[in-house]
Design an enzyme around this catalytic site. Structure first.
Site, PDB file in Angstrom:
ATOM      1  CG  ASP A  81      -1.660   1.248   1.480  1.00 20.35           C
ATOM      2  OD1 ASP A  81      -1.791   2.055   0.539  1.00 20.35           O
ATOM      3  OD2 ASP A  81      -2.124   1.449   2.619  1.00 20.35           O
ATOM      4  CG  ASN A 117      -2.945   5.418  -1.182  1.00 18.35           C
ATOM      5  OD1 ASN A 117      -3.135   4.446  -0.468  1.00 18.35           O
ATOM      6  ND2 ASN A 117      -3.732   5.722  -2.213  1.00 18.35           N
ATOM      7  CG  ASP A 128      -5.926   3.286   0.150  1.00 16.61           C
ATOM      8  OD1 ASP A 128      -5.049   2.407   0.267  1.00 16.61           O
ATOM      9  OD2 ASP A 128      -6.506   3.527  -0.931  1.00 16.61           O
ATOM     10  CG  ASP A 133      -1.168   1.933  -3.760  1.00 15.73           C
ATOM     11  OD1 ASP A 133       0.049   1.643  -3.789  1.00 15.73           O
ATOM     12  OD2 ASP A 133      -1.670   2.641  -2.864  1.00 15.73           O
ATOM     13  CG  ASP A 147     -10.221 -14.091 -15.442  1.00 19.95           C
ATOM     14  OD1 ASP A 147      -9.684 -14.778 -14.558  1.00 19.95           O
ATOM     15  OD2 ASP A 147     -11.423 -13.770 -15.442  1.00 19.95           O
ATOM     16  CD  GLU A 194      -8.409 -18.607 -14.654  1.00 24.87           C
ATOM     17  OE1 GLU A 194      -8.716 -18.891 -13.489  1.00 24.87           O
ATOM     18  OE2 GLU A 194      -9.080 -17.821 -15.336  1.00 24.87           O
TER      19      GLU A 194
END
Length: 540
Positions: A28, A30, A32, A36, A214, A273
């Site tokens: 993380d 930032n 929160d 990210d 996917d 996948e």
């Protein structure tokens, strides 16, 4: 050209070690509580020192996050939760500066229900051009009150949801093989195909080195959408032929995608996948004019038994060899129980010992390897997350009978002695899923100081693998070995030994011991390999 020179000249991905980043849970940047792009950038030096060749980042596109980002509302952007397109561009540049290639997820089977196309389809009504992009059908029974067929959602419940038409009346049904917030696209519609070809080019132009596709096996559904029958889980019954998985027409799509990838420099690639019934079916995705790789789920799901693992290795190699493709090997990912827990059940120490041996086995096999974030720390599955924090849609769609995949998605512990263990910037105390306090002994910071740690084994094994000309792409020769063991040679001059049994096993002395997952006693010309131990040898 020598065999070694031939291997060197082959594309990078045939021998590469990839590292999957589940973006919400890696780092993380930032504060929160959610991972990210900035967080990934800050940890690229760690990945370079670990020794990986490429990273695969799970979806970061604008999304309502009903399924962790696999419900995409805009395929050409970055969700503000994860950063900006400028952040992504800087990430690609930083990774390339460290000789790390970047792969991203592409989600072509379905969009988010918030996607502008689906919103337009709802507003336009039956028979409209907008609805042709998806799979809408009238219901069965009086008044169309029953779904169009018996198809089940992978996440639980029916695969159809009825819409309310613009005039307020109950109307058609739309297909969603996953959550109701993920309507399936109609890949027989030319506009859908053109749109995704444009999306691929958008990201290739930004410098990405490849795509993980996917649900690659699910894009084409059998004409007329026939009933599927009572067994609808291909991964549980390999003899089941389902009308929404692995239809032959799907290969037409990937031939077009391959042309796009080949039109860019730098050996751009794609991995499928694809859940299919047999290795021969998987090989069809890997023909020279289609995709480059496909995930090897048979190996991932095989139990810790020598006969079962050898059978999966043989089947996988036989299938890919016939199309001159490379095999992939994976032990964990963001959709399955972490292998430390799978291998050990209720015995964490046993699971860790087997996981160490499984790493050396996997890295010694021919082809490329996909690691899942946190496995280098020996992270187990978190099985006791409070129900109020569960976010996987499987929990709700299964009627609270299946906890879903959140247990393998708990954030990475980086440093410190209390949660969230440096997951965010200094002073941050948030993480989107709680990190167990017991992971204080599994942080990156602590393991970097311990030469016997799981992280130390990964770093050493990846360094040795890169230096060994025998490893990566190339052939494998099985050698005679006692029951419950696997012993094979890789040329030139390399032998891997694995004892999967419960007893110490006497083996020949193969030469110089290069690396072992646990201490290996040696007495004169005898080698005693302990249970659940793998060792690498430089052959005489």
């Amino acid at each position: 050209m020598t065999d070694e020179a031939s291997r060197t000249a082959r594309p990078w991905w045939r021998s590469a070690v990839f590292y999957e980043i589940y973006i919400r849970s890696f780092a993380d940047g930032n504060g929160d509580g959610v991972g990210d792009l900035i967080g990934i950038r800050s940890r690229l030096p760690y990945l370079a020192e670990l020794g990986v060749d490429a990273i695969w980042i799970t979806p970061f596109y604008p999304s309502p996050m009903a399924d962790g980002g696999y419900d995409v509302a805009d395929y050409r952007g970055v969700d503000p939760l994860f950063g900006t397109l400028a952040d992504f561009d800087r990430l690609v540049q930083d990774a390339h500066d460290l000789d790390i290639r970047v792969m991203i997820d592409i989600v072509p089977n379905h969009t988010s229900a918030r996607h502008p196309w689906f919103q337009a389809a709802l507003a336009a009504g039956p028979g409209s051009r907008e609805r042709e992009r998806y799979i809408f059908r009238p219901g069965r029974g009086p008044g169309g009150t029953l779904p169009p067929n018996d198809w089940k959602s992978v996440f639980g419940g029916p695969a159809w949801t009825r819409v309310t038409e613009p005039d307020g009346r109950p109307g058609e049904w739309y297909l969603h093989l996953f959550d109701r917030s993920q309507p399936d696209l109609n890949w027989r519609d030319p506009e859908v195909r053109r749109e995704f070809e444009s999306i691929l080019r958008f990201w290739l132009d930004r410098g990405v080195d490849g795509f993980r596709i996917d649900v690659a096996h699910g894009l084409i559904k059998k004409p007329h959408l026939p009933d599927a029958g009572p067994v609808q889980h291909i991964e549980e019954d390999v003899d089941t032929d389902l009308p929404y998985w692995d239809e032959d027409e799907v290969h037409d799509i990937y031939r077009e995608w391959r042309k796009i990838l080949d039109s860019y420099p730098g050996d751009r690639m794609a991995i499928a996948e694809a859940w299919v019934t047999k290795p021969d079916r998987l090989a069809l995705y890997l023909r020279r004019d289609e995709l480059h790789q496909a995930f090897n789920f048979g190996y991932l799901l095989a139990p810790w038994r020598a006969d079962r693992l050898r059978a999966e290795i043989d089947k996988s190699l036989a299938a890919t060899t016939q199309v001159d493709a490379t095999t992939t090997w994976v032990l964990s990912n963001h959709d399955v129980v972490r292998h430390v827990t799978r291998y050990g059940a209720d015995d964490l120490a046993l699971g860790e010992r087997r996981a160490r041996a499984a790493l050396l086995l996997t890295l010694a096999l021919p082809g490329s390897v996909y690691l899942y974030q946190g496995e280098e720390l020996g992270l187990p599955e978190v099985t006791d997350l409070p129900v109020e924090v569960l976010q996987d849609p499987i929990w709700e769609r299964s009627g609270h009978t299946r906890r879903g995949r959140d247990g393998c998605r708990v954030p990475i512990p980086w440093a410190g002695s209390v949660p969230p263990f440096g997951f965010g910037p200094d002073g941050s105390t948030r993480s989107w899923l709680p990190i167990p306090a017991s992971w204080r002994d599994r942080t990156v910071e602590k393991q970097l100081k311990d030469p016997s740690s799981m992280l130390a084994l990964y770093r050493t094994a990846l360094r040795v693998r890169r230096a060994q000309p025998a490893l990566g792409d190339g052939p494998l020769r099985w050698l005679d070995s006692p029951p419950n063991t696997l012993v094979f040679a890789r040329d030139p001059g390399f032998v891997c030994t694995v004892n999967l049994g419960r007893d110490e096993v006497k083996l020949p002395e193969y030469g110089q011991l290069v690396l072992a997952s646990a201490p290996v006693p040696q007495h004169d010309d005898e080698v005693w390999l302990p249970p659940d131990t793998a060792a690498w040898w430089r052959a005489r």
